[in-house]
Write a protein that holds these residues in place. Structure first.
Motif, PDB file in Angstrom:
ATOM      1  N   ALA A  78       0.831  -1.212   0.000  1.00  0.00           N
ATOM      2  CA  ALA A  78       0.000   0.000   0.000  1.00  0.00           C
ATOM      3  C   ALA A  78       0.862   1.257   0.000  1.00  0.00           C
ATOM      4  CB  ALA A  78      -0.915  -0.006   1.225  1.00  0.00           C
ATOM      5  N   ASP A  79       2.132   1.135  -0.377  1.00  0.00           N
ATOM      6  CA  ASP A  79       3.038   2.279  -0.385  1.00  0.00           C
ATOM      7  C   ASP A  79       2.550   3.345  -1.357  1.00  0.00           C
ATOM      8  OD1 ASP A  79       6.143   2.677   0.644  1.00  0.00           O
ATOM      9  OD2 ASP A  79       5.698   3.808  -1.194  1.00  0.00           O
ATOM     10  N   CYS A  80       2.825   4.602  -1.026  1.00  0.00           N
ATOM     11  CA  CYS A  80       2.362   5.708  -1.866  1.00  0.00           C
ATOM     12  C   CYS A  80       3.213   5.880  -3.121  1.00  0.00           C
ATOM     13  CB  CYS A  80       2.353   7.002  -1.061  1.00  0.00           C
ATOM     14  SG  CYS A  80       3.992   7.503  -0.468  1.00  0.00           S
ATOM     15  N   ASP A  81       4.373   5.237  -3.179  1.00  0.00           N
ATOM     16  CA  ASP A  81       5.271   5.387  -4.309  1.00  0.00           C
ATOM     17  C   ASP A  81       5.086   4.242  -5.307  1.00  0.00           C
ATOM     18  OD1 ASP A  81       7.986   4.976  -5.763  1.00  0.00           O
ATOM     19  OD2 ASP A  81       8.149   6.996  -4.916  1.00  0.00           O
ATOM     20  N   ASP A  82       4.796   4.593  -6.564  1.00  0.00           N
ATOM     21  CA  ASP A  82       4.545   3.570  -7.590  1.00  0.00           C
ATOM     22  C   ASP A  82       5.740   2.644  -7.786  1.00  0.00           C
ATOM     23  OD1 ASP A  82       2.219   4.937  -7.861  1.00  0.00           O
ATOM     24  OD2 ASP A  82       2.575   5.623  -9.920  1.00  0.00           O
ATOM     25  N   SER A  83       6.950   3.200  -7.762  1.00  0.00           N
ATOM     26  CA  SER A  83       8.130   2.383  -8.016  1.00  0.00           C
ATOM     27  C   SER A  83       8.350   1.366  -6.915  1.00  0.00           C
ATOM     28  CB  SER A  83       9.371   3.271  -8.172  1.00  0.00           C
ATOM     29  OG  SER A  83       9.610   4.018  -6.987  1.00  0.00           O
ATOM     30  N   VAL A  84       7.983   1.712  -5.685  1.00  0.00           N
ATOM     31  CA  VAL A  84       8.100   0.771  -4.562  1.00  0.00           C
ATOM     32  C   VAL A  84       7.149  -0.401  -4.795  1.00  0.00           C
ATOM     33  CG1 VAL A  84       7.723   0.442  -2.090  1.00  0.00           C
ATOM     34  CG2 VAL A  84       8.831   2.532  -2.917  1.00  0.00           C
ATOM     35  N   ARG A  85       5.902  -0.081  -5.154  1.00  0.00           N
ATOM     36  CA  ARG A  85       4.922  -1.140  -5.370  1.00  0.00           C
ATOM     37  C   ARG A  85       5.284  -1.975  -6.603  1.00  0.00           C
ATOM     38  NH1 ARG A  85       1.618   3.213  -5.096  1.00  0.00           N
ATOM     39  NH2 ARG A  85       0.510   2.709  -7.027  1.00  0.00           N
ATOM     40  N   GLY A  86       5.896  -1.339  -7.610  1.00  0.00           N
ATOM     41  CA  GLY A  86       6.318  -2.075  -8.790  1.00  0.00           C
ATOM     42  C   GLY A  86       7.400  -3.093  -8.473  1.00  0.00           C
ATOM     43  N   ASP A  87       8.412  -2.682  -7.684  1.00  0.00           N
ATOM     44  CA  ASP A  87       9.465  -3.622  -7.290  1.00  0.00           C
ATOM     45  C   ASP A  87       8.900  -4.748  -6.432  1.00  0.00           C
ATOM     46  OD1 ASP A  87      11.265  -2.135  -8.664  1.00  0.00           O
ATOM     47  OD2 ASP A  87      12.276  -1.281  -6.927  1.00  0.00           O
ATOM     48  N   LEU A  88       7.957  -4.389  -5.563  1.00  0.00           N
ATOM     49  CA  LEU A  88       7.339  -5.399  -4.709  1.00  0.00           C
ATOM     50  C   LEU A  88       6.544  -6.403  -5.553  1.00  0.00           C
ATOM     51  CD1 LEU A  88       6.620  -6.350  -1.789  1.00  0.00           C
ATOM     52  CD2 LEU A  88       4.536  -4.982  -2.027  1.00  0.00           C
ATOM     53  N   ALA A  89       5.802  -5.893  -6.544  1.00  0.00           N
ATOM     54  CA  ALA A  89       5.002  -6.776  -7.406  1.00  0.00           C
ATOM     55  C   ALA A  89       5.881  -7.813  -8.085  1.00  0.00           C
ATOM     56  CB  ALA A  89       4.252  -5.951  -8.449  1.00  0.00           C
ATOM     57  N   ALA A  90       7.016  -7.365  -8.628  1.00  0.00           N
ATOM     58  CA  ALA A  90       7.918  -8.295  -9.309  1.00  0.00           C
ATOM     59  C   ALA A  90       8.461  -9.344  -8.346  1.00  0.00           C
ATOM     60  CB  ALA A  90       9.060  -7.517  -9.956  1.00  0.00           C
ATOM     61  N   LYS A  91       8.765  -8.920  -7.112  1.00  0.00           N
ATOM     62  CA  LYS A  91       9.349  -9.852  -6.151  1.00  0.00           C
ATOM     63  C   LYS A  91       8.345 -10.874  -5.650  1.00  0.00           C
ATOM     64  CE  LYS A  91       9.766  -8.925  -1.821  1.00  0.00           C
ATOM     65  NZ  LYS A  91      10.151  -8.303  -0.538  1.00  0.00           N
ATOM     66  N   ILE A  92       7.210 -10.406  -5.170  1.00  0.00           N
ATOM     67  CA  ILE A  92       6.278 -11.373  -4.574  1.00  0.00           C
ATOM     68  C   ILE A  92       5.649 -12.269  -5.627  1.00  0.00           C
ATOM     69  CG2 ILE A  92       5.812  -9.992  -2.527  1.00  0.00           C
ATOM     70  CD1 ILE A  92       3.188  -9.153  -3.742  1.00  0.00           C
ATOM     71  N   ALA A  93       5.562 -11.789  -6.881  1.00  0.00           N
ATOM     72  CA  ALA A  93       5.079 -12.662  -7.956  1.00  0.00           C
ATOM     73  C   ALA A  93       6.062 -13.805  -8.173  1.00  0.00           C
ATOM     74  CB  ALA A  93       4.900 -11.869  -9.238  1.00  0.00           C
ATOM     75  N   ARG A  94       7.329 -13.522  -7.940  1.00  0.00           N
ATOM     76  CA  ARG A  94       8.358 -14.548  -8.092  1.00  0.00           C
ATOM     77  C   ARG A  94       8.394 -15.500  -6.907  1.00  0.00           C
ATOM     78  NH1 ARG A  94      12.211 -11.358  -8.001  1.00  0.00           N
ATOM     79  NH2 ARG A  94      13.128 -11.790  -5.971  1.00  0.00           N
TER      80      ARG A  94
END
Length: 426
Positions: A78-94
């Motif tokens: 739920a971070d306010c920064d798009d790039s933070v959520r983008g990096d998280l998406a790639a990681k947890i999807a993996r």
């Protein structure tokens, strides 16, 4: 400072004890905190603390760190920064698909919860990252996959619809039947090994692009009956011609039908195929000869020849179905829906055991009573008689005679009179 960082975080990094890590996590230099957040050998609570850092670069490092605890992932989802959520998406999807049933339930629950939050992210790019990462993962969470498959953006839904092994045939049929977004059906049509039920559902839509893709998919399991229905719609849809001609294992009657309208280059390709079999090859050769002969005719003669050929082919198909007991009300209803009126006419003639001129006369004069009587004689239902009035005769609503209490609206004597009248009209 550079030397200090190199010694602390460089190539052969030395372990950091808990107290030292705590001090570095509160260091005023964000570069030091960022490098600390990248390490995989510090305690989870330190990474959780850094997940709340004021500097987005620090939070991005935690988001990308496989060692971050699930609680930190959930926070960063739920971070306010798009790039933070983008990096998280790639990681947890993996990472998420690798969690087995033996992992702690709470660990799995927190990780999947973070995954679901990212799948609902308002920023398309974040959902797209997740979709691309999960598209070919066989044990990805089904709820997350289904959510992504129903996404309103094709860049998100498309990869899942085309590749995901998690989607079941039931999932695909639900999407096909729910007015999907533009491009969704084409993505499904590109799937490897689509079964007959899914192919039938796509073929029954008005999405010409998706059907063109389906025809061009050599692994799509399209039934012969489905190809037969599609080829009767294909004459005016040029995008279907090449994938039809290049499709493996063309049925004889489909190949013959194609030979009557495809362009010269495709006609040549069709005639040169070596997999048609003797019957199909003979029918295609005959159709090619007719095309050559028609080229020399006047426009009026061409139209008349084509109409006669349509009727002849329709009669042959109807008789073949009748001979094997498959000329049913369902078959006629399907032909009506696809606009194959020559076949419907031929079927009525055969089932009612009436002279062709009698049935054609009733149709040409748009006689509602006549077509009702013919339907009754053919053993069809009052409901189909109504459909024949609207779709075959194309009667306006004011002239249509609906069923009466679920039965034919005419008496037996009235219907017999209609049959006698049209029989006498020969």
């Amino acid at each position: 400072m550079a030397g200090f960082l190199k010694r602390l975080f460089g190539g052969n990094k030395e372990p950091i004890d808990y107290d030292r890590a705590k001090d570095l996590a509160a260091h005023p230099d964000s570069k030091i905190r960022t490098d600390l957040a990248r390490r995989d050998d510090i305690r989870p609570e330190i990474l959780y603390f850094l997940a709340e850092d004021a500097d987005p670069a620090v939070r991005r490092s935690v988001a990308a760190n496989d060692a971050a605890p699930p609680q930190a992932n959930l926070l960063l989802a739920a971070d306010c920064d798009d790039s933070v959520r983008g990096d998280l998406a790639a990681k947890i999807a993996r990472l998420a698909p690798g969690l087995s049933a033996h992992d702690q339930d709470r660990l799995r629950r927190l990780t999947f919860e973070a995954l679901e939050i990212v799948a609902r992210d308002q920023v398309t790019r974040i959902r797209q990252i997740l979709s691309e990462a999960l598209k070919d993962v066989a044990n990805a969470p089904p709820d997350v996959i289904r959510r992504l498959a129903h996404d309103a953006e094709l860049v998100v839904a498309g990869p899942i619809l085309r590749f995901s092994p998690v989607l079941t045939d039931e999932d695909l049929l639900e999407i096909i039947g729910a007015e999907p977004i533009p491009g969704a059906l084409a993505a499904i049509s590109r799937r490897a090994g689509i079964n007959t039920q899914v192919c039938d559902a796509i073929a029954a839509t008005d999405d010409t692009e998706a059907i063109a893709v389906l025809l061009g998919n050599p692994l799509a399991q399209i039934r012969e009956e489905t190809l037969d229905r599609l080829v009767h719609r294909a004459a005016d849809i040029e995008a279907w011609h090449r994938p039809f001609v290049e499709r493996p294992k063309l049925p004889a009657r489909v190949a013959q039908r194609l030979a009557r309208f495809v362009a010269a280059d495709l006609l040549r390709s069709l005639a040169e195929r070596d997999d048609l079999g003797p019957e199909a090859a003979s029918l295609v050769a005959l159709a090619v000869e007719k095309r050559i002969a028609e080229a020399a005719l006047s426009p009026e003669a061409k139209a008349s020849t084509r109409l006669a050929a349509d009727r002849s082919e329709a009669e042959a198909r109807a008789r073949a179905l009748m001979d094997c007991g498959q000329l049913t009300e369902t078959t006629i209803d399907t032909a009506l829906a696809s606009g194959d009126l020559a076949f419907v006419t031929a079927a009525l003639i055969l089932l009612a055991h009436l002279p062709a001129k009698s049935v054609v006369k009733a149709i040409d004069t748009q006689s509602a009573k006549g077509i009702i009587a013919i339907s009754w004689k053919a053993g069809l239902s009052p409901g189909l008689a109504l459909q024949l009035q609207t779709r075959l005769l194309r009667l306006p609503a004011a002239r249509v005679i609906p069923p009466s209490g679920g039965d034919f609206p005419l008496t037996t004597r009235e219907m017999e009179w209609q049959l006698e009248f049209f029989g006498a009209a020969e």
